[in-house]
Design a protein around this motif. Structure first.
Motif, PDB file in Angstrom:
ATOM      1  N   LEU A  67       0.592  -1.033  -0.033  1.00 38.99           N
ATOM      2  CA  LEU A  67       0.067  -0.120  -0.107  1.00 38.99           C
ATOM      3  C   LEU A  67       0.839   1.349  -0.018  1.00 38.99           C
ATOM      4  O   LEU A  67       0.523   2.218  -0.782  1.00 38.99           O
ATOM      5  CB  LEU A  67      -1.047   0.066   1.217  1.00 38.99           C
ATOM      6  CG  LEU A  67      -1.973  -1.158   1.131  1.00 38.99           C
ATOM      7  CD1 LEU A  67      -2.819  -1.052   2.333  1.00 38.99           C
ATOM      8  CD2 LEU A  67      -3.065  -0.744   0.028  1.00 38.99           C
ATOM      9  N   THR A  68       2.036   1.274   0.664  1.00 37.85           N
ATOM     10  CA  THR A  68       2.837   2.510   0.770  1.00 37.85           C
ATOM     11  C   THR A  68       3.350   2.390  -0.751  1.00 37.85           C
ATOM     12  O   THR A  68       3.483   3.832  -1.128  1.00 37.85           O
ATOM     13  CB  THR A  68       3.946   2.194   1.814  1.00 37.85           C
ATOM     14  OG1 THR A  68       3.486   1.806   2.906  1.00 37.85           O
ATOM     15  CG2 THR A  68       4.883   3.549   1.833  1.00 37.85           C
ATOM     16  N   ALA A  69       3.904   1.356  -1.239  1.00 34.68           N
ATOM     17  CA  ALA A  69       4.339   1.633  -2.730  1.00 34.68           C
ATOM     18  C   ALA A  69       3.238   2.051  -3.810  1.00 34.68           C
ATOM     19  O   ALA A  69       3.531   3.096  -4.410  1.00 34.68           O
ATOM     20  CB  ALA A  69       4.667   0.398  -3.315  1.00 34.68           C
ATOM     21  N   GLN A  70       2.095   1.741  -3.427  1.00 32.92           N
ATOM     22  CA  GLN A  70       1.065   2.230  -4.355  1.00 32.92           C
ATOM     23  C   GLN A  70       0.711   3.699  -3.917  1.00 32.92           C
ATOM     24  O   GLN A  70       0.524   4.288  -4.977  1.00 32.92           O
ATOM     25  CB  GLN A  70      -0.499   1.389  -3.997  1.00 32.92           C
ATOM     26  CG  GLN A  70      -0.463   0.123  -4.495  1.00 32.92           C
ATOM     27  CD  GLN A  70      -1.630  -0.712  -4.144  1.00 32.92           C
ATOM     28  OE1 GLN A  70      -2.428  -0.206  -3.581  1.00 32.92           O
ATOM     29  NE2 GLN A  70      -1.786  -1.908  -4.756  1.00 32.92           N
ATOM     30  N   LEU A  71       0.655   4.111  -2.579  1.00 32.03           N
ATOM     31  CA  LEU A  71       0.718   5.343  -2.329  1.00 32.03           C
ATOM     32  C   LEU A  71       1.762   6.442  -2.986  1.00 32.03           C
ATOM     33  O   LEU A  71       1.536   7.545  -3.397  1.00 32.03           O
ATOM     34  CB  LEU A  71       0.631   5.626  -0.830  1.00 32.03           C
ATOM     35  CG  LEU A  71       0.579   6.824  -0.222  1.00 32.03           C
ATOM     36  CD1 LEU A  71      -1.107   7.441  -0.631  1.00 32.03           C
ATOM     37  CD2 LEU A  71       0.580   7.021   1.209  1.00 32.03           C
ATOM     38  N   ASN A  72       2.999   6.011  -2.857  1.00 31.24           N
ATOM     39  CA  ASN A  72       4.096   6.643  -3.529  1.00 31.24           C
ATOM     40  C   ASN A  72       3.736   6.813  -5.049  1.00 31.24           C
ATOM     41  O   ASN A  72       4.071   7.684  -5.683  1.00 31.24           O
ATOM     42  CB  ASN A  72       5.319   5.865  -3.375  1.00 31.24           C
ATOM     43  CG  ASN A  72       5.530   6.059  -1.561  1.00 31.24           C
ATOM     44  OD1 ASN A  72       5.246   6.807  -0.874  1.00 31.24           O
ATOM     45  ND2 ASN A  72       6.422   5.193  -1.152  1.00 31.24           N
ATOM     46  N   SER A  73       3.412   5.727  -5.316  1.00 31.28           N
ATOM     47  CA  SER A  73       3.120   5.668  -6.991  1.00 31.28           C
ATOM     48  C   SER A  73       2.382   6.682  -7.395  1.00 31.28           C
ATOM     49  O   SER A  73       2.070   7.656  -8.294  1.00 31.28           O
ATOM     50  CB  SER A  73       2.758   4.483  -7.677  1.00 31.28           C
ATOM     51  OG  SER A  73       2.472   4.366  -8.892  1.00 31.28           O
ATOM     52  N   ALA A  74       1.067   6.820  -6.706  1.00 34.09           N
ATOM     53  CA  ALA A  74      -0.129   7.500  -6.839  1.00 34.09           C
ATOM     54  C   ALA A  74       0.249   8.982  -6.494  1.00 34.09           C
ATOM     55  O   ALA A  74      -0.145  10.011  -7.146  1.00 34.09           O
ATOM     56  CB  ALA A  74      -1.375   7.074  -5.741  1.00 34.09           C
ATOM     57  N   ASN A  75       1.141   9.306  -5.417  1.00 33.37           N
ATOM     58  CA  ASN A  75       1.601  10.699  -5.325  1.00 33.37           C
ATOM     59  C   ASN A  75       2.529  10.960  -6.378  1.00 33.37           C
ATOM     60  O   ASN A  75       2.613  12.321  -6.647  1.00 33.37           O
ATOM     61  CB  ASN A  75       2.597  10.678  -3.906  1.00 33.37           C
ATOM     62  CG  ASN A  75       1.480  10.512  -2.824  1.00 33.37           C
ATOM     63  OD1 ASN A  75       0.269  11.007  -2.749  1.00 33.37           O
ATOM     64  ND2 ASN A  75       2.035  10.318  -1.589  1.00 33.37           N
ATOM     65  N   ALA A  76       3.439  10.215  -6.956  1.00 38.97           N
ATOM     66  CA  ALA A  76       4.095  10.772  -8.021  1.00 38.97           C
ATOM     67  C   ALA A  76       3.457  10.861  -9.172  1.00 38.97           C
ATOM     68  O   ALA A  76       3.619  11.850  -9.914  1.00 38.97           O
ATOM     69  CB  ALA A  76       5.092   9.375  -8.314  1.00 38.97           C
TER      70      ALA A  76
END
Length: 127
Positions: A67-76
């Motif tokens: 979820l953190t990776a998805q969040l970082n991807s979404a933030n990028a």
């Protein structure tokens, strides 16, 4: 003789006390053994729960990392879109300006061509 009866009587009382003590010690030992077995069973249950909790923590940690990776991807992606959104009005203005220049250039070319056609017609008329 009292002393003749006293020694065997004291020995008999001592034997009864020792036998009573043996039975009492057995009873306490049984109770302690049950307590030990109960403690071992509780320890086994706690160990099993600990293993289950460790597995759950590992899966939850993995899910958190995903979820953190998805969040970082979404933030990028959000940041990229926001930067694009900031550039969009500037690009839009530049595109509008370029379109206006292109239209003006086409109008000027059209006017030049019409002027040349008019010159050609007037020269043909002269001939």
């Amino acid at each position: 003789n009292i002393s003749a009866w006293l020694v065997p009587l004291l020995l008999a009382v001592g034997c009864v006390a020792l036998i009573g003590n043996i039975f009492h010690a057995r009873k306490i030992n049984k109770s302690l053994m049950l307590d030990i077995e109960q403690a071992q069973a509780d320890a086994q249950v706690s160990s099993d729960n600990s293993k289950d909790c460790t597995k759950k923590v590992a899966t939850l940690t993995e899910e958190k990392n995903q979820l953190t990776a998805q969040l970082n991807s979404a933030n990028a992606a959000l940041t990229a879109l926001q930067e694009e959104n900031v550039k969009l009005p500037i690009d839009s203005k530049a595109a509008d300006t370029a379109a206006e220049k292109t239209e003006e250039g086409k109008k000027e070319e059209g006017e030049k061509e019409e002027g040349e056609k008019d010159k050609g017609k007037t020269e043909e008329g002269k001939i």
